[in-house]
Structures are given as structure tokens and as C-alpha cells.
Design an enzyme around this catalytic site. Structure first.
Site, short mmCIF file in Angstrom:
data_model
loop_
_atom_site.label_atom_id
_atom_site.label_comp_id
_atom_site.label_asym_id
_atom_site.label_seq_id
_atom_site.Cartn_x
_atom_site.Cartn_y
_atom_site.Cartn_z
N LYS B 81 0.85 -1.20 0.00
CA LYS B 81 0.00 0.00 0.00
C LYS B 81 0.88 1.25 0.00
CE LYS B 81 -3.83 2.04 2.69
NZ LYS B 81 -4.69 1.85 3.90
N SER B 151 -9.47 2.16 2.70
CA SER B 151 -8.50 2.90 1.91
C SER B 151 -7.46 2.00 1.26
CB SER B 151 -7.79 3.92 2.80
OG SER B 151 -7.02 3.25 3.79
N SER B 175 -10.15 -0.19 6.92
CA SER B 175 -9.46 -0.08 5.63
C SER B 175 -8.84 -1.35 5.10
CB SER B 175 -8.39 1.02 5.68
OG SER B 175 -8.97 2.30 5.65
#
Lengths: 451, 451
Positions: B81, B151, B175
Site C-alpha cells: 500500500k 483505503s 481499511s
């Protein structure tokens, strides 16, 4: 107004005033500090990294900033504990594993101060990962045979010895407040995580807290305001006889030496004489056992450090770069009982509202900052027994360096408030600091003895 | 043994087995994945940064590592990420303020995986600072008109769409677990801070947790073991009729849509049929109000985010680089009531032992992972109401993608255990995963539909 001699002896607030009125340039100020450092650092050894050319070029750049674009710390010289990333200097974290490490960005507190116009002078010594209790050769400016305390050794010594008026440190147990006591500086450990530790090497995520050293309460407030701890309204009280303090000998009182015992007694006597209401405060029974308080702290720390240092452990492929004590945290972490770890985190989580509730009854709590004056030798940087509970409780602490120990070394006390009452605590520290500093017995001699 | 076609469809555990037996090189595996990504990422858009030459040169370097020096993840392809620092790729944190930002070091979880021999393929999309709820154009691999959730959008999509078998994400509210539910992957959010977040952009220090996506429980265990969450003994229980689970609809049950309601009912039915003891569990009265749970979460987050983003706020000198919502966290933080902030931190601190005690009575708790299947459109990445309490409670959560919603999209459920019982939870997930996955109704179609 005259520009005073010994510019290096000024507080940040005083320097700002001179620069603002064009009575001093950042460059001339920097030169004065560099001379002071040159004169003194052979003995004090506060600096891990200092490039005079970089300091002067930064200072000249600051002098070129138009007046209306200057920040609140314009030209103020600041030292940074070498546990924090800096984009223009190495960050070695007290570890040979990170020798020459050059981060690409400033740690959060460094970036904030730099953007406020601070002159980042250099990096100050610390112990390995700010965890070990010996390492740097930094000496106590008041007696080179004594430790300045750790782990923020260089940041404390640099401020105490007038190399800079302000410095950044970190505290996991007592790494800001204890060296402040040993070196006779003011210091503040604000409420946990009100200053972000982004870009600061982590040891315990639950306990690590940014702090700072200064030579006045005004400068602590200046740093607090710029770092934006909690910009909430300060306390309204101003008269000493409106103030009520709780004296907390704490469950660790048996560790107090003569300097600390005398300082607590004298503080109570001075404050009472000035009309302050003084009461003794005990820890509640559920949290009054020193051994338990310490063990719970150690378990949280061990769990946190095992996770924090696992990366470094793997990077140390030769197994010779990290101190065995650091490697041991990683080796031992999986052996911790899960029940013990849950209990330890919950214990301090439960203590926080209890201590907040006690602190709420007083203008501030008063408690020891260290067991005694700085010990002889550099091999033991002292004990954090009087600090670690307040760190774990996430409460703001201000150190006031008012007293003197049996060997003439400084001894101070901690003022403590509820979490997030940082501005309140600054106000109380200013009110109490007057009588304590003038009658406590500590006399700063470094300004007059050196030239 | 034959090397299977569609190498990109293998789990990490399967790939390791092939490489170990010299049936596959890291380079050939990387080429397969790059072809898959090339074929699919025009629609999925999972990647923020991917340099095929860097991937191949890394893979060739891995192939040259002598067998006895290979790590436990040798050759396993992993996506990261883009909220995590990487020493050989940009780290943009979903923000134009950090466009082209090149960190000097790997974030802690990246360094750990890389040292275990992982092939770091690239950086996956996220929202600004992993906080906003829209932003990247990443689509759900099962329906390009739907969000993959956020996210950790790209990390979920890259695993779901078979670009890589494992990926790193972070969770502050929901997330990791929510996008896993939307995209039909397994995922794990281990106990808070058992994987260090050093070098990961912070939003809330109190809640941010590293997590990971995979396509099997074995791979979640592999990641857990390498990241060294808690290497403690797994549970001894193995028979389904020794397992007792607590179904927690939670105070947010009114937010559940038809897919989630059906998944909870079906899970209970399947497990009961297989001899698992199933009970309903309520939150205790003191913590049963959804509005209070949410408000307390928001206050802690607001206090933390205000501190975390202050540096970025100052760096955004033009006031055009940060989203107004990010700037608002900094502007609003000083207006928070100190009493509210203390109360909010203490509230979740007090909830942790309460939820641990409830979880202790069961092999695992079962609770929704999302309100329903992935919503249509990319502008709203979904709600974290079913996740945030478990994140704030610091408990380990494993997502099992067993069910299907009214529109044919995946819907999964969360298994939850006490803090630090990560290995126990993996064991229980493996036991329960069998019947849930085979009878839950979710059918993976991406392997057969593409070639």
C-alpha cells in the site's frame, strides 16, 4: 537597547526579540553559538553531528527571509536528539547499524520547528535507540565527572551548557525529565502524542513522547505553542494564594536520595510560605505497589520494543551491530505471556483516568524528577523510577530546576497535570517557578565562570 | 509434478513450494504476474507505481541467492500500500503533496518481508493519507462499476484480481477488512502494534494497524509468521464440534444490508450443522450505544489526526495540495474539548478488557465485515461502522470471504479474538473456513473467466 555580551546565554525569547528589532542577525548569533560550542564541546561532547558551514549557510538563508515571511522561531537555534530524522544531516539513532544514515525527510517535530524559522544546529548524542542507559561520552556541564543523564544526554547538555537555548528530546521512561534534573535545565514532556513522532525512531509506541529542554518557562511555552500541543486557553489563576498543589512522593519514594528528599521538603516550605496550599497525595491502593507499577511498565515496553526493533534485528545480519540488550528484546518478546501483556496495557490504561482525577483536584502535582543529583561516572545514566509512571500515564510534565544537591549539583522537581492540560501546566509552572527558582538554592554558574 | 498453467492464480504457499523444488524461478513467476497485470490493470487500476524492469531485476537477483541463504518468502510477490515507505520506489501516501517522494528506507513491514525474500512488486493505490473515502480510480475486479473499498483499495484489488498472492494494507477504521469483503479476499488485521508501523504514514497513532490480504488462510499464517506478530502456540482444538463461536451483530446491526444479514444467518446455519456451538453475543450495556461508540472513535481520531497531519499542513504552503478535509483535521483539533478527548481515549481503553473477556468465552467471535456487498460507483468506498470498534479495541480480525450478496458480489464475515491471540484466531479460521467456504455460496470466477 544594547546587544548584550554573551549572546549565547540568552533564552530563545530574548534572541527573538533582538532579531525582530534588527539588533542581531541569525548569522551573528550562530557565530556566537559556534564559538561557545567550540570552546566547550571538547569536554561536554553534546553533539553527535554538527557542521558549522551548514549552520552558517542556514543562518544566512534565514537572514534573507523578508520580515513578513518570518516564522515564530525565526533564527532561534535548536538542537535535535539524534533519534529524529533530519533531511540535511545524518540520523544515526545512537546505533552503529545506522552510521551515516541519511533520511530523506525531517521528522515531524523537526519539520514543524524548521518551518517556524528555527535554525537546526545539529544532532545531539543519545544512547542506542534511546533505550540503553550508557553509551555517549557526553558529560554533565556542571561536573565533567558526572553523567548528564539519558537518553536525551546531548539535548540536555547542549541547553545546560548554553550551546543552544532550545533542544528536542524524547522520553519513554524518564529520558527528558531526568537529564533536565541532572543538568539544571527546564524541560517539558507534553501530553502523549500531542506532538507527532512521525520520523522519530520508535522504541515503545505506547510510551514514547516528544519533549524539549529550555532555560526558561517562556521558552517552554514558545516551543509548546509552535509545536501546537494544545493551543487551548491557559489557566486564569495568577495569584500564588489561589494555587493548590499536591505533593506526590509516589510509591517510589524509598528510591529518593538526600538531594531529592531535601528538594521536596524545601519546595513545600517555600510554597507554603508564599501562600500556596500544599497537600500530600498518595497513589490509590490499587496502584500503590512500586514493584507492580514497574513490572507492568516493563512488560508493555518489552512487547512494544520487540515489535519496534524486529526490523533492526533483521538488518543486523552479522549480529555485531546491535547491542545484545537490543537483540534480547526481540528474542524475548515471543516468550512474553499474552495474559501478562494484556494485563500490563490494561493496567496503565486504567491508571490514566485515576491519575487525571487526582490531578484535577490540584493546580498541579509536585513529584521528584530523579532519585538524586547526577551520579558520578558516565557508565550509569540514572534511574527513571520517578518518571516512568507519568510517562505511561501520558500526562504533561514540566521540570523546574530550582534546588541543589549535597555535592552542589542541580536537583529539580516535576510539575504534573491532567492529560491535555499542557497550557494550564505552563501557567502554573510560571507562577510557582518564581519563588522556587529564587529561593530553591540552585545557582547557575556557567555564564559567569566562562567567557 | 507439473507446473500448473495460470501461475498467477497460485497462493504464496503454492508458489513457495514450486520455487523450493526448482520447478519455477522467481523471474518466470514475475513474468507471469506482469502479464496478468498488463492484461487486467487497465480496468482494475490497482497500482500506483509499478516498474516491470525493477520487478524483473529483483526477481533475477532472488534467483541468484544460494539455496541455503533463502528466506521464508523467497520469490513470493507482494504488493505494498502506497502509505508505506519503500527505498526503491516512490511513496506518495495518496497525496499530491508527496508526488514523487522517494524515501531513503523501507517501512518496517516492507523491510521485514523483503529480508524474508519477498519480491516487492510495486505500490498500490490508496486514498489521501489513507483517510479519505474516495480518490483512486481502482475498480472492483468482480464488477468494474463498483468500488473495491478503501483505503487499502489497490492492495485488496491486486490480490482479488490475482496480480499478487499477498499484499500489505493498513486499517484505522475498516481499511483492510472492508475492502477484503468487497473484493472477496481473505485478510487479517493482527493485534495492534504487533507489527511495527515504523515508516508508515500515521493518521491515528491509537488506531492505525498493519494488515494484509491473501487468498488463503495458509498465506495469512505465512505473513503472520514472517511479520512475527506473536509466535505463540496455536490453539489445540481441531474438531468442529469442539468449537464455540459467539455471533455479534453489534450495536451497528441497523446498518446491515441484505447481503450481510443473509451472510450472518447462513454462517450460523452452516456452523451449527457442522456441530459448532453457536451463541448470540450482545455488547455490554455500557458500550451498546452505536452513536456513542462512533462519536468516541471520531474524537480520538480527530485528536490524533490533528497532531499527525500538522507537519503536512505546514508543508502545504499554497493550501492547494491537501484535501480540505485533511486541512480541517488540523484546523479543528484545537477546538476539541480536552474533557471530551480524555473521555474518548478512556472509553476505548476501558472497552478493551471488556471485549477481551467476552472473546475469551468463545473460540472466536463472528461479526459483519461490511454493511453489505460493494456499492456501485467509485465515489463512496463504503462504511467502516462494523470494523472500527474492533480496530479501536486492538483485537485481531480475520476476514473470510464465504458468501455472496444479492447482486452476485462477495460478502464476507469477520472472525475476532482477544488481543494477542492471533495464532489462535488463525487456527480457528482454518477450522471454520472449510465449511463456510464450501457452503457459503461465494464462487471465485476470475481464474476461469480470464486466460
Amino acid at each position: 537597547m544594547q546587544v548584550p555580551a554573551k549572546l549565547w546565554s540568552l533564552t530563545a525569547t530574548e534572541v527573538l526579540s533582538l532579531i525582530e528589532r534588527d539588533l542581531l542577525t541569525a548569522e551573528d548569533y550562530a557565530k556566537e553559538l559556534l564559538s561557545r560550542i567550540e570552546l566547550r564541546d571538547g569536554v561536554v561532547k553534546a553533539w553527535q553531528y554538527l557542521d558549522p558551514d551548514l549552520v552558517l549557510s542556514q543562518a544566512r538563508a534565514l537572514d534573507r527571509v523578508p520580515r513578513d515571511q518570518r516564522g515564530r522561531l525565526h533564527g532561534v537555534a535548536i538542537a535535535v536528539k539524534d533519534i529524529m530524522d533530519t533531511k540535511d544531516m545524518p540520523a544515526e539513532y545512537g546505533s552503529v547499524l545506522y552510521r551515516g544514515n541519511r533520511p530523506s525527510a525531517d521528522a515531524s517535530p523537526v519539520e514543524i520547528l524548521r518551518r517556524a524559522g528555527a535554525l537546526i544546529v545539529g544532532k545531539t548524542t543519545t544512547t542506542e535507540f534511546a533505550v540503553l542507559n550508557s553509551g555517549p561520552g557526553t558529560t554533565n556541564p556542571h561536573d565533567a565527572n558526572r553523567t548528564p543523564g539519558g537518553s536525551s544526554a546531548g539535548s540536555a547538555a547542549a541547553v545546560a551548557d548554553f550551546h543552544v537555548p532550545l533542544s528536542l528530546g524524547t522520553q519513554t521512561g524518564g529520558s527528558v525529565i531526568r537529564p533536565a534534573s541532572y543538568t539544571g535545565t527546564y524541560a517539558m514532556k507534553p501530553t502523549y502524542n500531542t506532538v507527532s513522532g512521525g520520523g522519530v525512531k520508535v522504541a515503545s509506541l505506547e510510551f514514547d513522547t516528544i519533549g524539549y529542554f529550555a532555560r526558561s518557562i517562556d521558552d517552554l511555552k514558545l516551543a509548546t505553542d509552535v509545536l501546537r500541543v494544545t493551543a487551548q486557553k491557559p489557566v486564569g489563576k495568577t495569584a500564588l494564594n489561589d494555587v493548590k498543589v499536591g505533593f506526590v512522593k509516589s510509591p517510589f519514594w524509598l528510591s529518593a536520595g538526600p538531594g531529592t528528599i531535601a528538594a521536596m521538603a524545601k519546595a513545600a516550605e517555600i510554597l507554603r510560605r508564599h501562600g500556596v496550599a500544599v497537600e500530600d497525595v498518595e497513589f490509590p491502593d490499587a496502584f500503590s505497589d512500586a514493584t507492580t507499577l514497574r513490572r507492568m511498565f516493563d512488560v508493555v515496553f518489552a512487547a512494544d520494543a520487540g515489535a519496534a526493533f524486529y526490523k533492526d534485528y533483521l538488518m543486523d545480519t552479522s549480529r555485531t551491530m546491535l547491542d545484545p540488550a537490543i537483540r534480547a528484546f526481540v528474542d524475548e518478546a515471543p516468550k512474553l505471556s499474552r495474559a501478562d501483556v494484556r494485563q500490563a496495557f490494561d493496567y496503565y490504561a486504567a491508571l490514566r483516568p485515576v491519575l487525571d482525577e487526582i490531578a484535577e483536584r490540584y493546580s498541579a502535582l509536585v513529584t521528584p524528577s530523579a532519585t538524586d543529583e547526577a551520579p558520578l561516572g558516565l557508565g550509569d545514566m540514572g534511574s527513571s523510577v520517578f518518571n516512568s509512571v507519568w510517562t505511561a500515564a501520558h500526562m504533561p510534565v514540566i521540570h523546574v530546576p530550582a534546588f541543589v544537591g549535597p555535592n552542589g549539583m542541580p536537583v529539580g522537581l516535576s510539575l504534573v497535570a491532567r492529560q491535555y492540560d499542557d497550557q494550564h501546566l505552563l501557567s502554573i509552572a510560571r507562577i510557582l517557578g518564581g519563588p522556587l527558582m529564587s529561593e530553591g538554592g540552585w545557582q547557575e554558574t556557567l555564564v559567569s565562570s566562562d567567557s
